[in-house]
Design a protein around this motif. Structure first.
Motif, short mmCIF file in Angstrom:
data_model
loop_
_atom_site.label_atom_id
_atom_site.label_comp_id
_atom_site.label_asym_id
_atom_site.label_seq_id
_atom_site.Cartn_x
_atom_site.Cartn_y
_atom_site.Cartn_z
N CYS A 247 0.82 -1.21 0.00
CA CYS A 247 0.00 0.00 0.00
C CYS A 247 0.86 1.26 0.00
CB CYS A 247 -0.96 0.01 1.19
SG CYS A 247 -2.37 -1.08 0.95
N ARG A 248 2.08 1.17 0.55
CA ARG A 248 2.97 2.34 0.48
C ARG A 248 3.27 2.65 -0.97
NH1 ARG A 248 5.93 0.32 5.08
NH2 ARG A 248 7.59 -0.42 3.74
N GLN A 249 3.51 1.60 -1.75
CA GLN A 249 3.78 1.79 -3.17
C GLN A 249 2.55 2.37 -3.87
OE1 GLN A 249 6.73 1.47 -4.92
NE2 GLN A 249 5.42 2.51 -6.41
N GLN A 250 1.40 1.79 -3.54
CA GLN A 250 0.15 2.25 -4.16
C GLN A 250 -0.12 3.71 -3.81
OE1 GLN A 250 -1.46 1.08 -6.41
NE2 GLN A 250 -3.62 1.62 -6.32
N ARG A 251 0.18 4.05 -2.57
CA ARG A 251 -0.02 5.42 -2.12
C ARG A 251 0.88 6.39 -2.89
NH1 ARG A 251 1.40 8.85 2.71
NH2 ARG A 251 1.23 10.84 1.66
N GLU A 252 2.12 5.96 -3.13
CA GLU A 252 3.03 6.79 -3.93
C GLU A 252 2.44 7.06 -5.30
OE1 GLU A 252 6.58 7.83 -3.62
OE2 GLU A 252 6.03 7.79 -1.50
#
Ligand SMILES: [Zn+2]
Length: 232
Positions: A37-42
């Motif tokens: 989700c950190r990647q998705q958030r980026e």
């Protein structure tokens, strides 16, 4: 492994800064535990920035909390970019000093909130469940820890408002599955479930509950005591 994540709408609102901050708190705790989700958030950050531009609406609460969230976000980004950052004196100071092992490894945003709340007061709800409110100064959401003892069965209950649960320690199950550290669950009003902690250890969850519509009028005094929500 984390199996339950906030949906894209919620991540987009989080990235745009328009998600109510109590929910942002839960999303932030999940992000800290979930690389996916950190990647998705980026990715959404970039899309959100492009779509909303400088004039993005801000509906979140206190300025102080916005600043806190902003600072944590920047720190998170720096840490992610730098990999596992070494502990600095400043960071060591921020660590929550707590001998309770269940609270030893909280996501940073939650640790900071606990630090600002002061010593936790646990209220016994049943033989299986204890709860501790986290002071937020917000009326619209109740933010609390829910602590279920080993193998503890929580009474079947429904939800009067939307409720987000993030598992922070241990695991629990209900009729729909097993939830482990990092899992993010959204319950809608009317959902009924009966959580049971696993046998091997206690379970700690962060819960963020939306305030139900307040009942007023001549019978309000009769009905209100049955609402579980009480603003901090
Ligand atoms: Zn996730």
């Amino acid at each position: 492994m984390i199996r339950h994540h906030p949906d894209n709408n919620m991540l987009l609102e989080y990235a745009a800064g328009s998600l109510p901050w109590a929910l942002s708190l839960a999303v932030s705790a999940h992000l800290q535990l979930c690389p996916q989700c950190r990647q998705q958030r980026e990715n959404l950050d970039n899309i959100g920035g492009a779509l909303l531009g400088e004039g993005a609406p801000q509906t979140v609460g206190s300025e102080a909390f916005d600043q806190l969230m902003g600072r944590i976000d920047r720190e998170d980004k720096q840490e992610i970019e730098a990999g596992e950052a070494p502990a600095t004196p400043e960071r060591a100071q921020r660590t929550v000093r707590n001998t309770d092992p269940i609270l030893a490894d909280l996501p940073k945003v939650i640790g900071k909130l606990v630090s600002s709340t002061g010593p936790l007061k646990w209220k016994r709800v049943s033989s299986a469940l204890r709860t501790s409110r986290l002071k937020t100064g917000q009326d619209h959401y109740e933010v609390a820890f829910q602590r279920i003892c080993r193998g503890g069965k929580v009474a079947e209950h429904d939800h009067r408002g939307r409720e987000v649960t993030v598992v922070l320690y241990g695991s629990f199950s209900d009729s729909e599955g097993v939830y482990r550290r990092g899992d993010f669950l959204l319950r809608e009003p009317g959902d009924v479930h009966r959580p049971i902690a696993t046998q091997d250890q206690e379970c700690l969850c962060l819960s963020v509950v939306e305030a139900p519509v307040k009942v007023t009028g001549p019978l309000g005094w009769l009905i209100n005591p049955f609402l579980s929500f009480r603003p901090a």
